[in-house]
Design a protein around this motif. Structure first.
Motif, mmCIF file in Angstrom:
data_model
loop_
_atom_site.group_PDB
_atom_site.id
_atom_site.type_symbol
_atom_site.label_atom_id
_atom_site.label_comp_id
_atom_site.label_asym_id
_atom_site.label_seq_id
_atom_site.Cartn_x
_atom_site.Cartn_y
_atom_site.Cartn_z
ATOM 1 N N VAL A 25 0.832 -1.207 0.000
ATOM 2 C CA VAL A 25 0.000 0.000 0.000
ATOM 3 C C VAL A 25 0.867 1.257 0.000
ATOM 4 C CG1 VAL A 25 -1.689 1.328 1.343
ATOM 5 C CG2 VAL A 25 -1.985 -1.133 1.052
ATOM 6 N N THR A 26 1.988 1.217 0.702
ATOM 7 C CA THR A 26 2.889 2.371 0.728
ATOM 8 C C THR A 26 3.390 2.710 -0.671
ATOM 9 O OG1 THR A 26 3.606 1.888 2.992
ATOM 10 C CG2 THR A 26 5.059 3.259 1.656
ATOM 11 N N LEU A 27 3.779 1.684 -1.438
ATOM 12 C CA LEU A 27 4.247 1.921 -2.804
ATOM 13 C C LEU A 27 3.110 2.444 -3.685
ATOM 14 C CD1 LEU A 27 6.705 1.744 -4.648
ATOM 15 C CD2 LEU A 27 6.045 -0.609 -5.201
ATOM 16 N N ILE A 28 1.903 1.918 -3.488
ATOM 17 C CA ILE A 28 0.735 2.383 -4.240
ATOM 18 C C ILE A 28 0.479 3.847 -3.969
ATOM 19 C CG2 ILE A 28 -1.784 2.201 -4.369
ATOM 20 C CD1 ILE A 28 -1.432 -0.839 -4.013
ATOM 21 N N ILE A 56 -7.227 6.892 -1.480
ATOM 22 C CA ILE A 56 -6.607 5.856 -2.312
ATOM 23 C C ILE A 56 -5.945 4.800 -1.431
ATOM 24 C CG2 ILE A 56 -4.752 5.421 -3.976
ATOM 25 C CD1 ILE A 56 -5.406 8.236 -5.149
ATOM 26 N N GLY A 57 -5.290 5.238 -0.355
ATOM 27 C CA GLY A 57 -4.646 4.299 0.554
ATOM 28 C C GLY A 57 -5.638 3.371 1.245
ATOM 29 N N LEU A 58 -6.759 3.916 1.684
ATOM 30 C CA LEU A 58 -7.780 3.090 2.332
ATOM 31 C C LEU A 58 -8.367 2.073 1.360
ATOM 32 C CD1 LEU A 58 -9.617 5.795 4.470
ATOM 33 C CD2 LEU A 58 -8.282 3.870 5.345
ATOM 34 N N ALA A 59 -8.660 2.519 0.132
ATOM 35 C CA ALA A 59 -9.203 1.598 -0.871
ATOM 36 C C ALA A 59 -8.201 0.503 -1.203
ATOM 37 C CB ALA A 59 -9.593 2.372 -2.126
ATOM 38 N N ALA A 60 -6.915 0.863 -1.302
ATOM 39 C CA ALA A 60 -5.878 -0.127 -1.579
ATOM 40 C C ALA A 60 -5.746 -1.122 -0.430
ATOM 41 C CB ALA A 60 -4.536 0.573 -1.823
ATOM 42 N N ALA A 61 -5.832 -0.634 0.797
ATOM 43 C CA ALA A 61 -5.768 -1.525 1.956
ATOM 44 C C ALA A 61 -6.957 -2.475 1.974
ATOM 45 C CB ALA A 61 -5.727 -0.693 3.243
ATOM 46 N N GLY A 62 -8.138 -1.968 1.599
ATOM 47 C CA GLY A 62 -9.311 -2.828 1.524
ATOM 48 C C GLY A 62 -9.154 -3.908 0.475
ATOM 49 N N ALA A 63 -8.587 -3.551 -0.678
ATOM 50 C CA ALA A 63 -8.350 -4.533 -1.737
ATOM 51 C C ALA A 63 -7.345 -5.594 -1.281
ATOM 52 C CB ALA A 63 -7.856 -3.838 -2.996
ATOM 53 N N ALA A 64 -6.323 -5.160 -0.554
ATOM 54 C CA ALA A 64 -5.323 -6.105 -0.051
ATOM 55 C C ALA A 64 -5.940 -7.081 0.937
ATOM 56 C CB ALA A 64 -4.170 -5.343 0.597
ATOM 57 N N ALA A 65 -6.790 -6.574 1.834
ATOM 58 C CA ALA A 65 -7.453 -7.446 2.804
ATOM 59 C C ALA A 65 -8.381 -8.438 2.107
ATOM 60 C CB ALA A 65 -8.236 -6.608 3.814
ATOM 61 N N LEU A 103 -12.857 -0.510 4.878
ATOM 62 C CA LEU A 103 -11.773 0.336 4.373
ATOM 63 C C LEU A 103 -12.056 0.821 2.960
ATOM 64 C CD1 LEU A 103 -8.660 -1.655 5.655
ATOM 65 C CD2 LEU A 103 -9.518 0.523 6.530
ATOM 66 N N ALA A 104 -12.496 -0.091 2.098
ATOM 67 C CA ALA A 104 -12.774 0.283 0.711
ATOM 68 C C ALA A 104 -13.919 1.284 0.630
ATOM 69 C CB ALA A 104 -13.098 -0.961 -0.107
ATOM 70 N N THR A 105 -14.966 1.054 1.395
ATOM 71 C CA THR A 105 -16.119 1.964 1.383
ATOM 72 C C THR A 105 -15.730 3.345 1.878
ATOM 73 O OG1 THR A 105 -17.651 0.119 1.735
ATOM 74 C CG2 THR A 105 -18.455 2.331 2.255
ATOM 75 N N PHE A 124 -12.656 2.643 -7.739
ATOM 76 C CA PHE A 124 -13.557 1.488 -7.631
ATOM 77 C C PHE A 124 -13.238 0.460 -8.710
ATOM 78 C CE2 PHE A 124 -17.598 -0.586 -8.875
ATOM 79 C CZ PHE A 124 -17.831 -1.290 -7.705
ATOM 80 N N ALA A 125 -13.005 0.923 -9.936
ATOM 81 C CA ALA A 125 -12.642 0.015 -11.030
ATOM 82 C C ALA A 125 -11.324 -0.693 -10.727
ATOM 83 C CB ALA A 125 -12.544 0.786 -12.341
ATOM 84 N N THR A 126 -10.383 0.031 -10.111
ATOM 85 C CA THR A 126 -9.105 -0.568 -9.726
ATOM 86 C C THR A 126 -9.304 -1.649 -8.679
ATOM 87 O OG1 THR A 126 -7.996 1.535 -10.178
ATOM 88 C CG2 THR A 126 -6.791 -0.069 -8.853
ATOM 89 N N PHE A 127 -10.167 -1.380 -7.708
ATOM 90 C CA PHE A 127 -10.488 -2.362 -6.657
ATOM 91 C C PHE A 127 -11.046 -3.636 -7.276
ATOM 92 C CE2 PHE A 127 -13.257 -4.486 -3.690
ATOM 93 C CZ PHE A 127 -12.600 -4.411 -2.477
#
Length: 300
Positions: A25-28, A56-65, A103-105, A124-127
């Motif tokens: 997520v840091t790199l993202i 963006i960081g929260l959405a990325a963290a949600g996708a990772a989870a 996180l994503a929401t 959202f499309a990225t997620f």
């Protein structure tokens, strides 16, 4: 709060953090921030910059989870991932789903409400691209998974650009192409020295299906392609001499790692190539920023 509950809460928070893959997520977020900074002359608006970065960081963290949730069975069979929170039994599937969704929401809400709808919809499309198309559909189906699915991982600088401008153009697409071309040599370097892990998990990664030498040749090809792509900002006038010099030097080192993989493969060389690929992307985007700001602030 008693002293007996605090360690438990802290441990639980640590497990939730691991689900979010903070290094990834840091790199993202860094590449998204670079996209924001490159989108405007001088420094971007601080409030918009911080809000977009957080969203963006929260959405990325949600996708990772969510990725961890879907792949917990695979993770349990891999040496590298078997101690993650879900296969280790320290976090339940319901907790992971709640964490990913929350996180994503929240991230998407912040982007839509306080940044702009374009950034929110692109995020959202990225997620969906990462959590569903890549993780669920492509990764278990084809050795070209990382090439096709790499589009979602290449989106952050484009998201950052959209956050600052509310629109897209050829410049953020060039940033997208850089990360897109970088992803295969980066990930295949990891897959090479983790080949046995992926085979044990039943995933058709390129080293498993086609062998080490074939993968090394592909890494060299994509590294050469990456070199050409990274010079497009110079060719289009987006960046200048400082970035061009940095890109040439960084790419020369990357090509050297890829050539050594082809010439005399070893797991140690694959590890070194993987480690360099992470440094490479960070340094390349840092060079873009330095070049951009020097052009904005220095007298002509």
């Amino acid at each position: 709060m008693t002293t007996t509950t605090w360690p438990s809460l802290r441990s639980r928070g640590h497990e939730y953090l691991r689900l979010c893959k903070p290094k990834v997520v840091t790199l993202i977020v860094f590449t998204a921030m670079a996209g924001m900074a490159l989108a405007v002359p001088g420094l971007p608006d601080a409030a918009a910059f911080l809000t977009a970065s957080l969203g963006i960081g929260l959405a990325a963290a949600g996708a990772a989870a969510f990725n961890c949730l879907v792949e917990q069975g695979i993770d349990a069979r891999m040496q590298r991932t078997r101690l993650r929170p879900l296969p280790g039994g320290r976090v339940s599937s319901a907790e992971a789903l709640l964490l990913a969704g929350s996180l994503a929401t929240l991230g998407l809400y912040l982007l839509h409400r306080y940044v702009n709808p374009l950034t929110a919809w692109l995020t959202f499309a990225t997620f969906i691209g990462y959590a569903v198309v890549y993780t669920v559909l492509l990764k278990p189906a084809t050795p070209q998974n990382i090439v096709i699915g790499g589009a979602s991982g290449a989106m952050p600088p484009l998201l950052g650009w959209a956050a600052m401008t509310g629109q897209l153009g050829h410049e953020p697409l060039l940033l997208f192409l850089i990360v897109f071309a970088w992803t295969p040599p980066h990930f295949w370097s990891l897959a090479l020295y983790r080949k046995d892990d992926y085979a044990r998990a039943g995933l058709p990664m390129l080293p498993v299906t086609h062998g080490e030498h074939y993968t090394c040749l592909h890494i060299l090809f994509y590294t050469l392609l990456l070199t050409a792509v990274t010079l497009l900002p110079v060719a289009t006038g987006m960046s200048g001499g400082l970035y061009a010099l940095a890109a040439i030097c960084l790419n020369a080192i990357f090509i050297g790692h890829a050539w050594q993989l082809c010439r005399r493969y070893s797991a140690g060389q694959a590890r070194r190539a993987f480690a360099w690929s992470i440094k490479y992307l960070s340094l390349l985007f840092a060079a873009l920023l330095v070049d951009h700001w020097s052009a904005s602030w220095l007298p002509v």
